[in-house]
Design an enzyme around this catalytic site. Structure first.
Site, PDB file in Angstrom:
ATOM      1  N   TYR A  97       3.400 -14.511 -14.951  1.00  0.00           N
ATOM      2  CA  TYR A  97       2.415 -13.699 -14.215  1.00  0.00           C
ATOM      3  C   TYR A  97       1.014 -14.305 -14.328  1.00  0.00           C
ATOM      4  O   TYR A  97       0.267 -14.360 -13.344  1.00  0.00           O
ATOM      5  CB  TYR A  97       2.462 -12.286 -14.804  1.00  0.00           C
ATOM      6  CG  TYR A  97       1.596 -11.248 -14.141  1.00  0.00           C
ATOM      7  CD1 TYR A  97       1.940 -10.712 -12.899  1.00  0.00           C
ATOM      8  CD2 TYR A  97       0.456 -10.748 -14.768  1.00  0.00           C
ATOM      9  CE1 TYR A  97       1.157  -9.718 -12.313  1.00  0.00           C
ATOM     10  CE2 TYR A  97      -0.325  -9.765 -14.194  1.00  0.00           C
ATOM     11  CZ  TYR A  97       0.029  -9.253 -12.957  1.00  0.00           C
ATOM     12  OH  TYR A  97      -0.746  -8.272 -12.385  1.00  0.00           O
ATOM     13  N   ASN A 123      -2.584  -7.392  -1.956  1.00  0.00           N
ATOM     14  CA  ASN A 123      -2.430  -6.542  -3.142  1.00  0.00           C
ATOM     15  C   ASN A 123      -1.005  -6.514  -3.676  1.00  0.00           C
ATOM     16  O   ASN A 123      -0.813  -6.389  -4.885  1.00  0.00           O
ATOM     17  CB  ASN A 123      -2.888  -5.115  -2.791  1.00  0.00           C
ATOM     18  CG  ASN A 123      -2.443  -4.117  -3.823  1.00  0.00           C
ATOM     19  OD1 ASN A 123      -3.057  -3.943  -4.873  1.00  0.00           O
ATOM     20  ND2 ASN A 123      -1.307  -3.441  -3.559  1.00  0.00           N
ATOM     21  N   ILE A 156      -4.434  -0.861 -15.341  1.00  0.00           N
ATOM     22  CA  ILE A 156      -4.668   0.251 -14.410  1.00  0.00           C
ATOM     23  C   ILE A 156      -3.430   1.147 -14.389  1.00  0.00           C
ATOM     24  O   ILE A 156      -2.303   0.650 -14.366  1.00  0.00           O
ATOM     25  CB  ILE A 156      -4.951  -0.301 -12.984  1.00  0.00           C
ATOM     26  CG1 ILE A 156      -6.028  -1.398 -13.002  1.00  0.00           C
ATOM     27  CG2 ILE A 156      -5.316   0.837 -12.030  1.00  0.00           C
ATOM     28  CD1 ILE A 156      -7.403  -0.974 -13.479  1.00  0.00           C
ATOM     29  N   SER A 177       0.813  -1.226   0.000  1.00  0.00           N
ATOM     30  CA  SER A 177       0.000   0.000   0.000  1.00  0.00           C
ATOM     31  C   SER A 177       0.841   1.268   0.000  1.00  0.00           C
ATOM     32  O   SER A 177       0.349   2.345   0.316  1.00  0.00           O
ATOM     33  CB  SER A 177      -0.991  -0.019   1.167  1.00  0.00           C
ATOM     34  OG  SER A 177      -0.418  -0.583   2.312  1.00  0.00           O
ATOM     35  N   SER A 178       2.102   1.152  -0.380  1.00  0.00           N
ATOM     36  CA  SER A 178       2.961   2.342  -0.485  1.00  0.00           C
ATOM     37  C   SER A 178       2.664   3.136  -1.754  1.00  0.00           C
ATOM     38  O   SER A 178       3.035   4.301  -1.863  1.00  0.00           O
ATOM     39  CB  SER A 178       4.433   1.914  -0.478  1.00  0.00           C
ATOM     40  OG  SER A 178       4.633   0.844  -1.379  1.00  0.00           O
ATOM     41  N   LYS A 219      -1.203 -15.487 -11.172  1.00  0.00           N
ATOM     42  CA  LYS A 219      -2.484 -14.839 -10.890  1.00  0.00           C
ATOM     43  C   LYS A 219      -3.660 -15.803 -11.050  1.00  0.00           C
ATOM     44  O   LYS A 219      -4.691 -15.648 -10.398  1.00  0.00           O
ATOM     45  CB  LYS A 219      -2.649 -13.608 -11.790  1.00  0.00           C
ATOM     46  CG  LYS A 219      -1.671 -12.475 -11.448  1.00  0.00           C
ATOM     47  CD  LYS A 219      -1.946 -11.921 -10.051  1.00  0.00           C
ATOM     48  CE  LYS A 219      -1.100 -10.705  -9.737  1.00  0.00           C
ATOM     49  NZ  LYS A 219      -1.410 -10.152  -8.405  1.00  0.00           N
ATOM     50  N   ASP A 238       9.111  -8.645   3.089  1.00  0.00           N
ATOM     51  CA  ASP A 238       9.066  -9.165   1.721  1.00  0.00           C
ATOM     52  C   ASP A 238       8.057 -10.317   1.688  1.00  0.00           C
ATOM     53  O   ASP A 238       8.258 -11.334   2.363  1.00  0.00           O
ATOM     54  CB  ASP A 238      10.479  -9.643   1.347  1.00  0.00           C
ATOM     55  CG  ASP A 238      10.561 -10.134  -0.087  1.00  0.00           C
ATOM     56  OD1 ASP A 238       9.505 -10.400  -0.707  1.00  0.00           O
ATOM     57  OD2 ASP A 238      11.693 -10.264  -0.584  1.00  0.00           O
TER      58      ASP A 238
HETATM   59  P1  NDP Z   1       2.822  -1.194  -8.167  1.00  0.00           P
HETATM   60  O1  NDP Z   1       4.022  -1.718  -8.875  1.00  0.00           O
HETATM   61  O2  NDP Z   1       2.381   0.211  -8.408  1.00  0.00           O
HETATM   62  O3  NDP Z   1       3.014  -1.377  -6.575  1.00  0.00           O
HETATM   63  C1  NDP Z   1       3.395  -2.626  -6.082  1.00  0.00           C
HETATM   64  C2  NDP Z   1       3.267  -2.658  -4.568  1.00  0.00           C
HETATM   65  O4  NDP Z   1       3.619  -3.969  -4.108  1.00  0.00           O
HETATM   66  C3  NDP Z   1       4.209  -1.695  -3.865  1.00  0.00           C
HETATM   67  O5  NDP Z   1       3.578  -1.217  -2.700  1.00  0.00           O
HETATM   68  C4  NDP Z   1       5.400  -2.578  -3.499  1.00  0.00           C
HETATM   69  O6  NDP Z   1       6.102  -2.133  -2.321  1.00  0.00           O
HETATM   70  C5  NDP Z   1       4.696  -3.903  -3.196  1.00  0.00           C
HETATM   71  N1  NDP Z   1       5.566  -5.053  -3.402  1.00  0.00           N
HETATM   72  C6  NDP Z   1       6.122  -5.495  -4.566  1.00  0.00           C
HETATM   73  N2  NDP Z   1       6.878  -6.591  -4.333  1.00  0.00           N
HETATM   74  C7  NDP Z   1       6.782  -6.861  -3.004  1.00  0.00           C
HETATM   75  C8  NDP Z   1       7.348  -7.853  -2.161  1.00  0.00           C
HETATM   76  N3  NDP Z   1       8.172  -8.801  -2.617  1.00  0.00           N
HETATM   77  N4  NDP Z   1       7.059  -7.819  -0.843  1.00  0.00           N
HETATM   78  C9  NDP Z   1       6.251  -6.852  -0.350  1.00  0.00           C
HETATM   79  N5  NDP Z   1       5.691  -5.888  -1.091  1.00  0.00           N
HETATM   80  C10 NDP Z   1       5.960  -5.894  -2.401  1.00  0.00           C
HETATM   81  O7  NDP Z   1       1.642  -2.229  -8.501  1.00  0.00           O
HETATM   82  P2  NDP Z   1       0.093  -1.995  -8.842  1.00  0.00           P
HETATM   83  O8  NDP Z   1      -0.488  -1.055  -7.852  1.00  0.00           O
HETATM   84  O9  NDP Z   1      -0.031  -1.720 -10.279  1.00  0.00           O
HETATM   85  O10 NDP Z   1      -0.499  -3.465  -8.598  1.00  0.00           O
HETATM   86  C11 NDP Z   1      -1.102  -3.876  -7.365  1.00  0.00           C
HETATM   87  C12 NDP Z   1      -1.664  -5.267  -7.572  1.00  0.00           C
HETATM   88  O11 NDP Z   1      -2.626  -5.259  -8.625  1.00  0.00           O
HETATM   89  C13 NDP Z   1      -0.616  -6.312  -7.965  1.00  0.00           C
HETATM   90  O12 NDP Z   1      -0.907  -7.533  -7.339  1.00  0.00           O
HETATM   91  C14 NDP Z   1      -0.790  -6.424  -9.456  1.00  0.00           C
HETATM   92  O13 NDP Z   1      -0.358  -7.656  -9.939  1.00  0.00           O
HETATM   93  C15 NDP Z   1      -2.286  -6.230  -9.595  1.00  0.00           C
HETATM   94  N6  NDP Z   1      -2.687  -5.782 -10.922  1.00  0.00           N
HETATM   95  C16 NDP Z   1      -2.239  -4.589 -11.451  1.00  0.00           C
HETATM   96  C17 NDP Z   1      -2.629  -4.191 -12.722  1.00  0.00           C
HETATM   97  C18 NDP Z   1      -2.185  -2.907 -13.342  1.00  0.00           C
HETATM   98  O14 NDP Z   1      -2.494  -2.697 -14.540  1.00  0.00           O
HETATM   99  N7  NDP Z   1      -1.514  -2.004 -12.654  1.00  0.00           N
HETATM  100  C19 NDP Z   1      -3.511  -5.053 -13.531  1.00  0.00           C
HETATM  101  C20 NDP Z   1      -3.913  -6.263 -12.888  1.00  0.00           C
HETATM  102  C21 NDP Z   1      -3.506  -6.603 -11.644  1.00  0.00           C
HETATM  103  P3  NDP Z   1       7.340  -1.049  -2.426  1.00  0.00           P
HETATM  104  O15 NDP Z   1       6.704   0.277  -2.806  1.00  0.00           O
HETATM  105  O16 NDP Z   1       7.924  -1.013  -1.062  1.00  0.00           O
HETATM  106  O17 NDP Z   1       8.257  -1.562  -3.482  1.00  0.00           O
END
Ligand code: NDP
Length: 240
Positions: free
Chosen positions: A152, A86, A185, A9-10, A156, A59
């Protein structure tokens, strides 16, 4: 206030979910792995909406690290009311060019992350006898598959199977388990996507906004959604 752990949620969709839930009167527990500064900024917004703005950092692909962080959180706070799975990554490549590491990292994060985060939380949620909500972010790639995303799509789709099975196990406890499957998105995850080409596949001819995914999560979290479980709700502008 009902506490809801929102992983990742960052930024992006997770950030929008946390803020949307805070506006609806929940206390979202924030989470990140590499960007604590970004999570702190979200925490300030959550505090201004009445939440505590607590941040967890671990992580999700590291089982021991996730368990240690979540066990100690539960010890201090009791079971959360809800969990939004998420956090996730994509690492795309055409299958013949896909590296072992790309397969492993995506499966370990997106699929193992489901297990690593929920295993420490589900038993306390059951024992709390407070019903509850589990919502996992899948993807349209997990529903129909997508070129260049064999890793992926596998992860998923796995999340959908896991969520549906867990929904059956937890139904009698009043804990619902559902997936939200977004299309494309506007977040950092889609940086580098060829916009014109992708837009042609979207009947609405635009990308979705994180807030449009968050609103569906808010509904699934609500009392009104108590009879909705084992479902995949798509948010994709009509792509499928
Ligand atoms: P972002 O890349 O914008 O953000 C990813 C988030 O996940 C960040 O908060 C990041 O933390 C955290 N994260 C990534 N890897 C890890 C890890 N190993 N451990 C803990 N935290 C982790 O992603 P989106 O907001 O775009 O996507 C959110 C979700 O929605 C995902 O599951 C994605 O697969 C899904 N989704 C997204 C789509 C899109 O088009 N954007 C489409 C379909 C699904 P930090 O900031 O600390 O790195």
């Amino acid at each position: 206030m009902k506490k809801v752990i929102v992983t990742g949620s960052s930024r992006g969709i997770g950030r929008a979910i946390a803020i949307c839930l805070a506006k609806a009167g929940y206390d979202p527990v924030l989470h990140c792995v590499r960007r604590p500064e970004a999570a702190k900024a979200v925490a300030e917004e959550v505090k201004s909406l009445g939440g505590t703005g607590e941040i967890l950092k671990f992580d999700i692909s590291d089982r021991e690290e996730a368990k240690a962080a979540l066990d100690s959180w539960v010890e201090a706070n009791g079971a959360p009311y809800g969990v939004v799975l998420n956090a996730g990554i994509a690492d795309d490549n055409a299958f013949p060019a896909l590296e072992d590491d790309q397969w492993d990292r995506v499966i370990r994060t997106d699929l193992d992350g489901f297990y690593n985060v929920l295993k420490p939380l589900v038993m306390p949620m059951v024992q709390a006898r407070n019903r509850g909500r589990i919502i996992a972010l899948s993807s349209i790639s997990g529903v129909v598959g997508n070129r260049g995303q064999v890793n992926y799509s596998a992860a998923k789709a796995g999340v959908i199977g896991a969520a549906k099975a867990l929904a059956i196990e937890l139904a009698r406890r009043g804990i619902t388990v559902n997936c939200v499957a977004p299309g494309v998105i506007e977040t950092e995850m889609i940086d580098g996507v060829f916009a014109d080409e992708v837009l042609k596949a979207i009947p609405m001819r635009r990308f979705g906004k994180p807030e449009e995914v968050a609103a569906v999560v808010r509904f699934l979290m609500s009392e009104e959604a108590a009879y909705v479980t084992r479902q995949v709700i798509q948010v994709n502008g009509g792509m499928f």
